[in-house]
Design an enzyme around this catalytic site. Structure first.
Site, mmCIF file in Angstrom:
data_model
loop_
_atom_site.group_PDB
_atom_site.id
_atom_site.type_symbol
_atom_site.label_atom_id
_atom_site.label_comp_id
_atom_site.label_asym_id
_atom_site.label_seq_id
_atom_site.Cartn_x
_atom_site.Cartn_y
_atom_site.Cartn_z
ATOM 1 N N ARG A 1 0.679 -1.193 0.008
ATOM 2 C CA ARG A 1 -0.069 -0.108 -0.097
ATOM 3 C C ARG A 1 1.006 1.200 0.160
ATOM 4 N NH1 ARG A 1 -4.675 0.590 4.484
ATOM 5 N NH2 ARG A 1 -2.800 1.281 5.761
ATOM 6 N N LYS B 1 -2.491 7.170 1.237
ATOM 7 C CA LYS B 1 -2.274 7.436 2.533
ATOM 8 C C LYS B 1 -1.115 8.557 2.730
ATOM 9 C CE LYS B 1 -2.082 4.872 7.008
ATOM 10 N NZ LYS B 1 -2.820 5.619 7.533
ATOM 11 N N GLU C 1 -15.866 7.079 5.947
ATOM 12 C CA GLU C 1 -15.078 6.355 6.827
ATOM 13 C C GLU C 1 -15.096 7.081 8.025
ATOM 14 O OE1 GLU C 1 -11.158 5.761 5.352
ATOM 15 O OE2 GLU C 1 -11.111 7.601 4.670
HETATM 16 N N1 PMP Z 1 -9.275 5.110 7.015
HETATM 17 C C1 PMP Z 1 -8.068 6.064 7.382
HETATM 18 C C2 PMP Z 1 -8.541 7.509 7.058
HETATM 19 C C3 PMP Z 1 -6.961 5.728 7.856
HETATM 20 O O1 PMP Z 1 -5.972 6.732 8.181
HETATM 21 C C4 PMP Z 1 -6.803 4.363 8.343
HETATM 22 C C5 PMP Z 1 -5.615 3.884 8.911
HETATM 23 N N2 PMP Z 1 -5.167 4.466 10.133
HETATM 24 C C6 PMP Z 1 -7.852 3.318 8.080
HETATM 25 C C7 PMP Z 1 -8.969 3.679 7.584
HETATM 26 C C8 PMP Z 1 -7.538 1.990 8.482
HETATM 27 O O2 PMP Z 1 -6.573 1.339 7.796
HETATM 28 P P1 PMP Z 1 -5.932 0.146 8.235
HETATM 29 O O3 PMP Z 1 -6.777 -0.973 8.723
HETATM 30 O O4 PMP Z 1 -5.305 -0.273 6.966
HETATM 31 O O5 PMP Z 1 -4.887 0.699 9.337
#
Ligand code: PMP
Length: 291
Positions: free
Chosen positions: A52, A151, A184
């Protein structure tokens, strides 16, 4: 906390780990990062996180000057040298130092660093009894402007939403997309459960493709529970049977109220609890050993 920070190929003492104020990561948020956990000296979903990170970098046309394998080795070394058995890993790649002005092609080499620390995002009480959350006015970035699947070091959209949540007395916030559908939370993906089926917004709703999210979907499938990716509104969250959030830092968090509406009977739901346990179990069993 680890005594060391891995910086451009070397372990540097934490207090001495520094990069230039002319780095465009600092000047413009031009860079990418990851958040990874390790449990019992095993790094959870290392390949997925490194993939990622490279995908985020590719989208912003940032060429990471080391290979995926080299970065994985650096992550494992950083964990080993931390002396910690459990913790949180933050790899960051910046655009590098450059002249003032946005132009990324006027930057020298990207800086790569890896921080290892311990992290408990929320008090244990919220995991045991569930978390009240709110919806905030700040919408998630539209994918056509700054795609939430990157990210990037530019997290102000999420930080503004987090501030609004805090002002409203909540630890986490639902962010809607431009069309008003649930996207989200500020640092987590969101799920609802209705009649034994799990629903979560698709990535094109405007969210990060969560690695905890895919893990939970797999664990649910293993338990015979179906997950459907679909758009839903706040009203559907209010009337759901159960709600929970997932993220590397947060792990799996039961939600017990949204905008003052009690979810289910106001306690973490039965399926949510099962998933919390299954996730915990799985994190202890899988992962890349730090040595
Ligand atoms: N959404 C956002 C905006 C995030 O920054 C993150 C990670 N902290 C997630 C969802 C969750 O992703 P992951 O499970 O891969 O950490």
């Amino acid at each position: 906390m680890s005594k060391w920070v891995w910086l451009n190929g070397q372990l540097v003492e934490r207090e001495k780990a520094a990069i230039s104020v002319f780095d465009h990561g600092i000047l413009y948020g031009d860079g990418v990062f990851e958040g990874i956990r390790f449990y019992d000296r095993k790094v959870f979903k290392l390949d997925e996180h490194i993939d990622r990170l490279f995908n985020s970098a590719k989208i912003i046309m940032l060429e990471i000057p080391i290979s995926k394998d080299e970065l994985k080795k650096a992550v494992l070394l950083s964990c080993r040298e931390s002396g910690l058995a459990n913790g949180y890993i933050r790899p960051v790649v910046t655009r590098g130092s450059g002249a003032l002005g946005l132009a990324p092609w006027r930057c020298s080499n990207p800086n790569i660093f890896i921080i290892v620390d311990t992290l408990q995002l929320y008090p244990q009480e919220l995991y045991d009894n569930g978390m009240p959350i709110v919806t905030v006015a700040t919408r998630r970035n539209i994918p056509e402007a700054l795609n939430p699947m990157i990210k990037s070091l530019n997290y102000l959209n999420n930080i503004m939403a987090k501030i609004e949540a805090k002002n409203a007395g909540a630890e986490e916030a639902i962010m809607l997309n431009h069309d008003g559908y649930v996207a989200e939370c500020t640092g987590d993906n969101i799920f609802i459960i209705r009649n034994g089926v799990i629903y979560t917004p698709p990535v094109y709703a405007g969210s990060l493709p969560g690695i905890t999210m895919s893990t939970v979907i797999e664990l649910a499938a293993g338990m015979g529970i179906k997950t459907v990716e679909k758009m839903f509104t706040r009203a559907e969250v209010y009337t759901s049977d159960e709600c929970f959030l997932t993220g590397t830092a947060a792990e799996v968090v039961p939600v017990i109220s949204v905008d003052g509406r009690i979810i289910g009977d106001g306690a973490p739901g039965v399926l949510t609890r099962k998933l919390v346990d299954a996730f915990k179990d799985y994190t202890r069993k899988s992962g890349t050993p730090v040595e």
